[in-house]
Scaffold this motif. Structure first.
Motif, PDB file in Angstrom:
ATOM      1  N   VAL A 189       3.061  14.411 -15.908  1.00 53.54           N
ATOM      2  CA  VAL A 189       1.435  14.155 -16.044  1.00 53.54           C
ATOM      3  C   VAL A 189       0.668  15.212 -14.930  1.00 53.54           C
ATOM      4  O   VAL A 189       1.408  15.330 -13.898  1.00 53.54           O
ATOM      5  N   LEU A 190      -0.398  15.111 -15.157  1.00 50.46           N
ATOM      6  CA  LEU A 190      -1.427  15.709 -14.217  1.00 50.46           C
ATOM      7  C   LEU A 190      -2.364  14.528 -14.190  1.00 50.46           C
ATOM      8  O   LEU A 190      -2.936  14.299 -15.255  1.00 50.46           O
ATOM      9  N   LEU A 191      -2.772  14.266 -13.129  1.00 52.19           N
ATOM     10  CA  LEU A 191      -3.886  13.157 -13.109  1.00 52.19           C
ATOM     11  C   LEU A 191      -5.134  13.351 -12.681  1.00 52.19           C
ATOM     12  O   LEU A 191      -5.143  14.381 -11.610  1.00 52.19           O
ATOM     13  N   VAL A 202      -5.086  17.070  -4.580  1.00 54.20           N
ATOM     14  CA  VAL A 202      -4.292  16.393  -3.684  1.00 54.20           C
ATOM     15  C   VAL A 202      -2.882  16.689  -4.091  1.00 54.20           C
ATOM     16  O   VAL A 202      -2.369  16.506  -5.365  1.00 54.20           O
ATOM     17  N   GLY A 203      -2.112  17.201  -3.005  1.00 55.39           N
ATOM     18  CA  GLY A 203      -0.484  17.338  -3.499  1.00 55.39           C
ATOM     19  C   GLY A 203       0.235  16.849  -2.255  1.00 55.39           C
ATOM     20  O   GLY A 203      -0.210  16.388  -1.234  1.00 55.39           O
ATOM     21  N   PHE A 204       1.517  17.557  -2.014  1.00 52.82           N
ATOM     22  CA  PHE A 204       2.646  17.109  -1.324  1.00 52.82           C
ATOM     23  C   PHE A 204       2.715  15.566  -0.995  1.00 52.82           C
ATOM     24  O   PHE A 204       2.880  15.296   0.022  1.00 52.82           O
ATOM     25  N   PHE A 205       2.271  14.820  -2.155  1.00 51.16           N
ATOM     26  CA  PHE A 205       2.522  13.540  -1.953  1.00 51.16           C
ATOM     27  C   PHE A 205       3.843  13.103  -1.669  1.00 51.16           C
ATOM     28  O   PHE A 205       4.649  13.276  -2.579  1.00 51.16           O
ATOM     29  N   GLU A 206       3.891  12.161  -0.756  1.00 48.97           N
ATOM     30  CA  GLU A 206       5.167  11.447  -0.807  1.00 48.97           C
ATOM     31  C   GLU A 206       4.870  10.122  -0.184  1.00 48.97           C
ATOM     32  O   GLU A 206       4.129  10.203   0.685  1.00 48.97           O
ATOM     33  N   SER A 207       5.706   9.105  -0.500  1.00 46.80           N
ATOM     34  CA  SER A 207       5.166   7.787  -0.034  1.00 46.80           C
ATOM     35  C   SER A 207       6.763   6.925  -0.340  1.00 46.80           C
ATOM     36  O   SER A 207       7.194   6.957  -1.196  1.00 46.80           O
ATOM     37  N   GLU A 208       6.699   5.987   0.643  1.00 45.21           N
ATOM     38  CA  GLU A 208       7.606   4.717   0.372  1.00 45.21           C
ATOM     39  C   GLU A 208       6.783   3.945  -0.575  1.00 45.21           C
ATOM     40  O   GLU A 208       5.636   4.288  -0.809  1.00 45.21           O
ATOM     41  N   ASN A 209       7.475   3.151  -1.116  1.00 47.08           N
ATOM     42  CA  ASN A 209       7.181   2.255  -2.406  1.00 47.08           C
ATOM     43  C   ASN A 209       6.153   1.178  -1.650  1.00 47.08           C
ATOM     44  O   ASN A 209       6.513  -0.067  -1.642  1.00 47.08           O
ATOM     45  N   ASP A 210       5.082   1.666  -1.064  1.00 43.33           N
ATOM     46  CA  ASP A 210       4.211   0.524  -0.292  1.00 43.33           C
ATOM     47  C   ASP A 210       2.879   0.654  -0.675  1.00 43.33           C
ATOM     48  O   ASP A 210       1.909   1.774  -0.661  1.00 43.33           O
ATOM     49  N   SER A 211       2.260  -0.112  -1.729  1.00 43.95           N
ATOM     50  CA  SER A 211       0.879   0.023  -2.285  1.00 43.95           C
ATOM     51  C   SER A 211      -0.230  -0.128  -1.161  1.00 43.95           C
ATOM     52  O   SER A 211      -1.225   0.548  -1.292  1.00 43.95           O
ATOM     53  N   ALA A 212       0.037  -0.781  -0.034  1.00 43.36           N
ATOM     54  CA  ALA A 212      -1.140  -0.747   0.937  1.00 43.36           C
ATOM     55  C   ALA A 212      -1.241   0.678   1.703  1.00 43.36           C
ATOM     56  O   ALA A 212      -2.212   0.998   1.890  1.00 43.36           O
ATOM     57  N   ALA A 213      -0.068   1.171   1.990  1.00 43.77           N
ATOM     58  CA  ALA A 213       0.083   2.394   2.475  1.00 43.77           C
ATOM     59  C   ALA A 213      -0.450   3.480   1.612  1.00 43.77           C
ATOM     60  O   ALA A 213      -1.567   4.492   1.962  1.00 43.77           O
ATOM     61  N   ALA A 214      -0.174   3.738   0.353  1.00 44.70           N
ATOM     62  CA  ALA A 214      -0.589   4.731  -0.581  1.00 44.70           C
ATOM     63  C   ALA A 214      -2.003   4.301  -0.646  1.00 44.70           C
ATOM     64  O   ALA A 214      -2.895   5.284  -1.120  1.00 44.70           O
ATOM     65  N   GLY A 215      -2.611   3.066  -1.041  1.00 50.66           N
ATOM     66  CA  GLY A 215      -3.997   2.807  -0.934  1.00 50.66           C
ATOM     67  C   GLY A 215      -4.708   3.473   0.325  1.00 50.66           C
ATOM     68  O   GLY A 215      -5.770   4.152   0.242  1.00 50.66           O
ATOM     69  N   MET A 216      -4.441   3.288   1.572  1.00 51.25           N
ATOM     70  CA  MET A 216      -5.043   3.837   2.514  1.00 51.25           C
ATOM     71  C   MET A 216      -4.966   5.296   2.430  1.00 51.25           C
ATOM     72  O   MET A 216      -6.055   5.859   2.712  1.00 51.25           O
ATOM     73  N   LEU A 217      -3.941   5.865   2.070  1.00 52.90           N
ATOM     74  CA  LEU A 217      -3.809   7.405   1.882  1.00 52.90           C
ATOM     75  C   LEU A 217      -4.867   7.958   0.855  1.00 52.90           C
ATOM     76  O   LEU A 217      -5.607   8.693   1.199  1.00 52.90           O
ATOM     77  N   PHE A 218      -4.789   7.386  -0.320  1.00 51.27           N
ATOM     78  CA  PHE A 218      -5.995   7.886  -1.151  1.00 51.27           C
ATOM     79  C   PHE A 218      -7.510   7.474  -0.970  1.00 51.27           C
ATOM     80  O   PHE A 218      -7.994   8.197  -1.247  1.00 51.27           O
ATOM     81  N   TRP A 262      -0.223   6.189  -8.190  1.00 56.17           N
ATOM     82  CA  TRP A 262      -1.409   6.868  -8.149  1.00 56.17           C
ATOM     83  C   TRP A 262      -2.389   6.101  -9.111  1.00 56.17           C
ATOM     84  O   TRP A 262      -3.697   6.084  -8.923  1.00 56.17           O
ATOM     85  N   GLU A 263      -1.920   5.477 -10.282  1.00 54.86           N
ATOM     86  CA  GLU A 263      -2.845   4.675 -10.858  1.00 54.86           C
ATOM     87  C   GLU A 263      -3.284   3.251 -10.432  1.00 54.86           C
ATOM     88  O   GLU A 263      -4.610   2.920 -10.812  1.00 54.86           O
ATOM     89  N   GLU A 264      -2.497   2.953  -9.511  1.00 58.33           N
ATOM     90  CA  GLU A 264      -3.346   1.466  -8.662  1.00 58.33           C
ATOM     91  C   GLU A 264      -4.386   2.257  -8.015  1.00 58.33           C
ATOM     92  O   GLU A 264      -5.371   1.362  -7.586  1.00 58.33           O
ATOM     93  N   ASN A 265      -4.474   3.632  -7.676  1.00 59.82           N
ATOM     94  CA  ASN A 265      -5.686   3.992  -6.843  1.00 59.82           C
ATOM     95  C   ASN A 265      -6.654   4.812  -7.832  1.00 59.82           C
ATOM     96  O   ASN A 265      -7.288   5.701  -7.135  1.00 59.82           O
ATOM     97  N   GLY A 266      -6.840   4.428  -8.986  1.00 62.09           N
ATOM     98  CA  GLY A 266      -7.710   4.991  -9.898  1.00 62.09           C
ATOM     99  C   GLY A 266      -7.536   6.411 -10.693  1.00 62.09           C
ATOM    100  O   GLY A 266      -8.454   6.851 -11.010  1.00 62.09           O
ATOM    101  N   PHE A 267      -6.402   6.812 -10.585  1.00 64.85           N
ATOM    102  CA  PHE A 267      -6.022   8.014 -11.127  1.00 64.85           C
ATOM    103  C   PHE A 267      -5.709   7.974 -12.562  1.00 64.85           C
ATOM    104  O   PHE A 267      -5.023   6.730 -12.870  1.00 64.85           O
ATOM    105  N   GLU A 268      -6.151   8.654 -13.659  1.00 64.00           N
ATOM    106  CA  GLU A 268      -5.679   8.449 -14.926  1.00 64.00           C
ATOM    107  C   GLU A 268      -5.089   9.798 -15.109  1.00 64.00           C
ATOM    108  O   GLU A 268      -5.464  10.752 -14.598  1.00 64.00           O
ATOM    109  N   VAL A 269      -4.418   9.798 -16.444  1.00 64.76           N
ATOM    110  CA  VAL A 269      -3.664  10.911 -16.766  1.00 64.76           C
ATOM    111  C   VAL A 269      -4.538  11.829 -17.547  1.00 64.76           C
ATOM    112  O   VAL A 269      -5.328  11.273 -18.380  1.00 64.76           O
TER     113      VAL A 269
END
Length: 362
Positions: free
Chosen positions: A350-352, A83-99, A151-158
């Motif tokens: 980092v890479l996650l 997954v790449g070309f990630f860009e987002s407003e600082n919006d946890s709900a929107a990022a959560g739906m994306l991930f 990223w970390e809120e959505n289960g990604f780890e370094v």
């Protein structure tokens, strides 16, 4: 206000436009490192590397406003989705739906993990910046400071860490005696270390390819590409290099090592060119205020040659009396602490990854 995730293709011109415009809203002009032409070529399946993978672009809208985006990349012979070309407003709900959408696409393609950020390919861009935000140096993966949290809120780890060293001006030889001795030793053994010229750039680029295509094969997200594809992707270097700051090592007339540095053009080399950008690039190339040491590689059968190449570059930096960045060194690399006394500070990247099973996160 409602959220909606949309998977689209290149025929949907409105979504394509929204995808391309989101980074321009998020970043100040001096921070933007987007290459809009590359993104459009990838969305249209016309990038030089598009034949290797299948992509799924995603946008998340809050009402009618695009607030998050990403591209899922699937390689047929790989157990991971990227997954790449990630860009987002600082919006946890929107990022959560994306991930959540990213995870579903990966699971539907029977992948067992997701790795990112990887912008489709190792050869395009990967890694996430985690500290010292401001003005990016040339070649730096750059993003908003809150991205790691999303990223970390959505289960990604370094899974991997990388560092860039910011070096002060080289003002002497103290502490580098063993590197200077290694350079002299290698030259006495018959190694030739020299800078290429603009008129033999194409030949040099092919020599670099022949070395790094194997040397970099153990890197995360690495995929092999052809010499023609590699040369097409990196031909832009011909017009921006300070050739004295590039060193090639030869033994028995065969290329066995390389060290490539560029003037720090900051973000002037990205995006659409205009007269002002071209003038800034020309001025910086004529009298660089700093350098970025981007790529290094040595045939593993020629032990100690890396130190000799690094010392040859240090000698050039000493002549110029300007600072530099040793870019994107993988954690644990033996070159990380070279010229340690001159390190002003470190950047970190980092890479996650996230493991998945079916439609559930492990």
């Amino acid at each position: 206000m409602s959220l909606n995730a949309v998977i689209f293709n290149s025929e949907d011109k409105k979504r394509v436009k929204d995808f391309l415009k989101l980074p321009m809203r998020l970043y100040a002009r001096a921070e933007l490192t987007q290459n809009e032409a590359d993104e459009l070529a990838l969305l249209n399946g016309k990038h030089i590397l598009s034949r290797y993978f299948k992509i799924t672009p995603i946008l998340v809208y809050r009402d009618e406003r695009a607030v998050s985006r990403a591209v899922v990349t699937i390689y047929p012979d790989d157990s991971a989705a990227y997954v790449g070309f990630f860009e987002s407003e600082n919006d946890s709900a929107a990022a959560g739906m994306l991930f959540d959408t990213v995870t579903r696409i990966a699971a539907d393609n029977t992948k067992t993990e997701i790795i990112g950020p990887v912008d489709c390919s190792f050869w395009i861009k990967y890694r996430l910046k985690t500290n010292r935000f401001g003005i990016p140096y040339t070649g730096e993966p750059y993003n908003k400071s809150y991205y790691l949290k999303l990223w970390e809120e959505n289960g990604f780890e370094v899974s991997q860490r990388y560092f860039s060293n910011q070096y002060m001006v080289v003002d002497g030889d103290e502490g580098c005696e063993k590197y200077a001795a290694r350079l002299a030793e290698k030259q006495n053994e018959g190694y030739e270390i020299k800078s290429p010229r603009a008129d033999n750039f194409d030949e040099t680029l092919r020599e670099v390819y022949s070395l790094l295509i194997e040397l970099y094969s153990g890197f995360p997200a690495y995929k092999r590409i052809s010499e023609t594809e590699f040369c097409a992707m990196f031909k832009y270097l011909k017009s921006i290099l300070d050739y004295d700051m590039v060193k090639m090592a030869y033994y028995d007339k065969k290329a066995v090592g390389f060290f490539i540095s560029v003037p720090n053009f900051k973000n002037s080399v990205y995006g659409r060119m205009n007269p002002l950008k071209l003038l800034k690039i020309l001025c910086e190339k004529m009298k660089p205020r700093s350098y970025v040491m981007l790529y290094m590689g040595v045939d593993q059968t020629h032990r100690g040659l890396g130190k000799a190449l690094a010392e040859a570059i240090r000698g050039e930096l000493k002549k110029r009396r300007v600072p530099s960045v040793g870019a994107l060194i993988r954690s644990g690399n033996c070159n990380k602490d070279y010229m340690e006394r001159l390190i002003d500070f470190e950047y970190e990247y980092v890479l996650l990854k996230k493991s998945i099973r079916g439609n559930e996160t492990v």
